[in-house]
Scaffold this motif. Sequence first.
Motif, short mmCIF file in Angstrom:
data_model
loop_
_atom_site.label_atom_id
_atom_site.label_comp_id
_atom_site.label_asym_id
_atom_site.label_seq_id
_atom_site.Cartn_x
_atom_site.Cartn_y
_atom_site.Cartn_z
N ASN A 89 -71.78 76.03 40.14
CA ASN A 89 -71.74 77.46 40.44
C ASN A 89 -70.98 77.77 41.72
O ASN A 89 -70.61 78.92 41.96
N LYS A 94 -71.37 82.60 39.86
CA LYS A 94 -72.24 83.48 39.08
C LYS A 94 -73.56 83.71 39.82
O LYS A 94 -73.93 82.97 40.73
N SER A 95 -74.29 84.74 39.38
CA SER A 95 -75.60 85.02 39.97
C SER A 95 -76.49 85.67 38.92
O SER A 95 -76.01 86.20 37.90
N GLY A 96 -77.79 85.60 39.15
CA GLY A 96 -78.75 86.26 38.28
C GLY A 96 -78.66 85.84 36.84
O GLY A 96 -78.63 84.66 36.51
N GLU A 97 -78.61 86.82 35.95
CA GLU A 97 -78.60 86.57 34.51
C GLU A 97 -77.34 85.83 34.07
O GLU A 97 -77.38 85.03 33.13
N ASP A 98 -76.22 86.09 34.74
CA ASP A 98 -74.97 85.42 34.36
C ASP A 98 -75.07 83.92 34.60
O ASP A 98 -74.62 83.12 33.76
N PHE A 99 -75.65 83.53 35.72
CA PHE A 99 -75.82 82.10 36.00
C PHE A 99 -76.83 81.48 35.04
O PHE A 99 -76.63 80.36 34.56
N ALA A 100 -77.92 82.20 34.77
CA ALA A 100 -78.94 81.70 33.84
C ALA A 100 -78.33 81.48 32.45
O ALA A 100 -78.62 80.49 31.77
N LYS A 101 -77.47 82.40 32.02
CA LYS A 101 -76.81 82.27 30.72
C LYS A 101 -75.89 81.07 30.69
O LYS A 101 -75.86 80.31 29.71
#
Length: 426
Positions: A89, A94-101
């Motif tokens: 990363n 990315k951060s938040g939901e984008d990183f989780a995805k």
Amino acid sequence: MSKEVTFKLNLKVDGKDVVKQLTVDMNELEKVINKTNNTSDKLRDSLVKFNQGVEMVRNISDSFSQLSGTLNSLTEESRSFGGAMAAANTMAGKSGEDFAKLKDQVAELSHAIPIARDELANGLYQVISNGVPEDNWIEFLNKSARASVGGIADLGETVKVTSTIIKNYGLRWSDAGSIQDKIQLTAKNGVTSFEQLAQALPRVTSQAASLGVSVDELMATFSTGVSGDTAEVSTQLAAIFTALIKPSSEAAEMAQQMGIQFDAAAIKAAGGMEQFLVSLDKSVKQYSASSGVLEQEVYGKLFGSAESLRALMPLTGKLAEKFRENVADMKDSAGTIDDAFDIMVSTGKAKLQMLNNKFGEFTDFIQLSVGNMLPYLNFGSQLTITISSMAQLTVAMKSLAVTTSLVTAATNAAARAKVAAAAIAK
């Protein structure tokens, strides 16, 4: 108890009877013995109580260590994957939901590809750092991971060589699978491996692309096995390409005498490396026949270095036909990686790795629950171990003190007894 002992002795001095009386005071001896007993009892009781406390601390320490060890072992894979994704990363941003995805997409790949999740995350780092567009990240990683399994090669090296060829030849990122098929077929046809090619190809890809050598021709050169191992072939090809990119004055003069084009545009003008070598060999033979100069001498003046000649002579001689066959084979390389991957993924080792990958997703929930407290738990475990060790050291020191006190008391008692015994003896 009597405080003194009296002895009466009948002695003769100068033939006369003499009665002598000897008194030994036992008071001091009794005090020493009583003091020794009392000291021994007190030290023993103190030591027993302190040792009980130490044992309790040790039990607490063992419990902490066992809990910490179990949680660390259980979440090790999850923590390693999380760390590798965090590193990736730094490239993705990315951060938040984008990183989780993004993390879920990498984890999903591990269901069908027998590569550890943290290694896939490291592969994603290489994908992004090698300039692959965001829309192609996961697809490119998927193809490269399959190629690394089928080709038994390092994932990072697979990503690097594929992206290098695409960028140097101006190909599409979706062509990654086709390139990897050609590399695998090269390894299959020649005395080399995907891993060795992944390291050797980047050394010559840029020159080959600029000269007009096609990917098929480049791969065919390695699979023909012209001279030496994979690394040596890359060195020899680099020498050939360098001679064309920057011809020596001797080479320029010889080319002029032969009436041929010998420069950076020569391969493109001939229609590719295969046609260039055929045309060049024909011209060399004609010039040699007309001038009486040996063919090897003509090639030597054109290309100069011994490295280039070690590759050229086989490619224009006994291996010329094999080279052309290998070039033709490259056109039918599609599916080579898939076949190799299917073989490798059916092994017990591969199946076990994919099961471990799926289990890793279960431990992700545990890591999510205890992740924040785990560092404190580890610290607490280390702290209790330290306290327990210090307590055990204290026990040892107290035991040493008890022993020293008892030895001292016994020594005093023995000294008093010795005085009394000496007096009695006298």
